[in-house]
Design a protein around this motif. Structure first.
Motif, PDB file in Angstrom:
ATOM      1  N   SER A  28       0.827  -1.212   0.000  1.00 12.55           N
ATOM      2  CA  SER A  28       0.000   0.000   0.000  1.00 12.55           C
ATOM      3  C   SER A  28       0.857   1.256   0.000  1.00 12.55           C
ATOM      4  O   SER A  28       0.544   2.242  -0.689  1.00 12.55           O
ATOM      5  N   GLN A  29       1.968   1.238   0.743  1.00 15.42           N
ATOM      6  CA  GLN A  29       2.867   2.397   0.770  1.00 15.42           C
ATOM      7  C   GLN A  29       3.536   2.597  -0.590  1.00 15.42           C
ATOM      8  O   GLN A  29       3.712   3.740  -1.037  1.00 15.42           O
ATOM      9  N   GLU A  78       1.019   4.141  -2.920  1.00 16.54           N
ATOM     10  CA  GLU A  78       0.831   5.560  -2.577  1.00 16.54           C
ATOM     11  C   GLU A  78       2.027   6.391  -3.005  1.00 16.54           C
ATOM     12  O   GLU A  78       1.876   7.517  -3.496  1.00 16.54           O
ATOM     13  N   PRO A  96      -5.408   5.648  -7.142  1.00 14.61           N
ATOM     14  CA  PRO A  96      -6.311   6.427  -6.291  1.00 14.61           C
ATOM     15  C   PRO A  96      -6.177   6.045  -4.822  1.00 14.61           C
ATOM     16  O   PRO A  96      -5.760   4.930  -4.471  1.00 14.61           O
ATOM     17  N   GLU A  97      -6.569   6.975  -3.960  1.00 17.30           N
ATOM     18  CA  GLU A  97      -6.469   6.753  -2.512  1.00 17.30           C
ATOM     19  C   GLU A  97      -7.372   5.603  -2.074  1.00 17.30           C
ATOM     20  O   GLU A  97      -7.034   4.867  -1.143  1.00 17.30           O
ATOM     21  N   GLU A  98      -8.520   5.427  -2.740  1.00 19.06           N
ATOM     22  CA  GLU A  98      -9.431   4.342  -2.366  1.00 19.06           C
ATOM     23  C   GLU A  98      -8.767   2.982  -2.539  1.00 19.06           C
ATOM     24  O   GLU A  98      -8.942   2.072  -1.715  1.00 19.06           O
ATOM     25  N   THR A 134      -5.410   2.300  -2.507  1.00 18.98           N
ATOM     26  CA  THR A 134      -4.362   2.113  -1.497  1.00 18.98           C
ATOM     27  C   THR A 134      -4.971   1.807  -0.128  1.00 18.98           C
ATOM     28  O   THR A 134      -4.405   1.023   0.639  1.00 18.98           O
ATOM     29  N   THR A 135      -6.125   2.399   0.175  1.00 19.30           N
ATOM     30  CA  THR A 135      -6.782   2.127   1.461  1.00 19.30           C
ATOM     31  C   THR A 135      -7.238   0.678   1.542  1.00 19.30           C
ATOM     32  O   THR A 135      -7.050   0.005   2.562  1.00 19.30           O
TER      33      THR A 135
END
Length: 389
Positions: A305-306, A309, A315-317, A319-320
């Motif tokens: 995830s890092q 990012e 998109p942020e969704e 990676t979350t």
């Protein structure tokens, strides 16, 4: 990798012709030397200029034919047969005029020492994304599972295209009929009506002058414009280029994410390390080098995830969701669910634009016809008023 043809003598003195893939000719020579073979000659084999029609140009397989290829190949491979045996069976049983020669060429190429992915690349009738999935399946020893997944993705894309075509058939028919009516009005009706008004000596309003200018431009430029469009379409077809509509950008991105994370999840479930899984998935990504950058960050010690990012284009969704999967130690399942979610979102987006197309076309055609009608009637009303006086 390139395919080489080597003429060698074995330890027993037997002369053999070998066909093997290798990164380079020197790598092949070192490999043969380790097998204690006396090399007579080594030559790289080029892909044959083969085509269905017997010419040099190859016709791409349709999506349905590629889906059928994946489905049949994966189902036969579950029975435990070798790849060459499966291809030989499919060659005999397939009746399709396009797929039968494909199986023949693939069998001959695989028997000659090529991998299935390299054979598919040499044929040039498969989409690069499918070849990339096959290559990852061969390297991860999960070819049957990867082919099944590829067949599902192709079936989803076929279903989506059919829905869009069904939704756009009526609006496109309306658009063609409307354009035909407008061209007829501008080419034949408007010049005759405006000629009568001009002969009367009446002052033409601005909207009518604009219509006369457009009518003249249509009569002069309709043939060159049609020829230019036909040449552009032919050029784009030969170069395999497509028009990228800006309002489909979000759907295209989600389709790409669906392929990336579905493939990554499948490879992780098969036991492939994350870095290697990303490298095997890279052929599916149209943004070159993006997944290699992510894999490089993971090698440096970043979590998945890092790394996504830090790369910046995801998109942020996404990676979350990946971060949650890592925290729950369920990254393969999370990646597959994420791919399925991106696919559903892309379908929804495409269907939304298909639904909006019909009223938009009706509105545009109404404005065009209204402009023609008003521009023609205004000077006629002026003549009527002058005659009444």
């Amino acid at each position: 990798m390139p395919l080489y043809r080597a003429e060698v003598y074995t330890q027993e003195g037997a002369r053999k012709i070998l066909r093997r893939e290798a990164a380079s000719e020197n790598d092949l020579l070192r490999e043969l030397e380790s097998e204690r073979c006396a090399v007579v000659s080594v030559k790289e084999e080029k892909a044959r200029a083969w085509s269905f029609a017997g010419g040099s140009r190859r016709k791409k397989l349709s999506l349905e034919e590629q889906r059928l290829f994946c489905a049949t190949l994966s189902s036969f491979m579950r029975s435990g047969l070798s790849l060459t045996e499966v291809l030989k069976l499919l060659q005999k049983q397939t009746r399709g005029k396009n797929l039968k020669p494909v199986y023949t060429e693939l069998r001959e190429s695989v028997e000659g020492g090529r991998s299935l992915a390299a054979s598919m690349t040499a044929l040039g009738v498969f989409r690069p994304g499918l070849v990339g999935m096959v290559e990852s399946g061969e390297k991860s020893a999960s070819l049957g599972e990867i082919l099944e997944k590829a067949g599902e993705l192709l079936q989803n894309e076929i279903s989506l295209r059919r829905k869009i075509q069904t939704a756009l058939t009526y609006p496109m028919l309306m658009l063609l009929v409307g354009l035909g009516v407008v061209v007829f009005l501008l080419s034949f009706v408007v010049p005759r009506l405006t000629a009568l008004v001009i002969e009367s000596g009446a002052e033409l309003p601005f909207i009518t002058k604009a219509l006369i200018f457009v009518s003249h431009a249509v009569r002069v430029g309709v043939v060159p414009f049609a020829a230019a469009v036909a040449l552009l379409a032919l050029w784009m077809r030969r170069r395999n280029k497509k028009i990228a509509l800006p309002f489909f950008r979000e759907a295209r991105e989600n389709l790409t994410f669906a392929l990336i994370f579905s493939q990554t999840g499948t490879l992780l479930r098969a036991g492939i390390p994350l870095v290697q899984a990303l490298k095997l998935t890279e052929p599916l990504d149209p943004v070159k080098g993006r997944l290699s950058t992510v894999a490089g960050y993971i090698k440096e010690g970043y979590r998945f995830s890092q790394a996504l990012e830090k790369e910046g284009s995801f998109p942020e969704e996404i990676t979350t969701v990946i971060r949650v999967g890592e925290a729950g130690a369920s990254l393969p399942e999370t990646a597959e669910r994420l791919g399925a979610g991106c696919w559903e979102y892309a379908q929804t987006s495409m269907q939304k634009w298909a639904t909006l197309a019909e009223p938009l076309i009706i509105l545009v055609m109404g404005l065009l016809v209204g402009f023609v009608v008003v521009a023609v009637l205004l000077p006629i009303f002026d003549l009527s008023s002058l005659a009444g006086r």
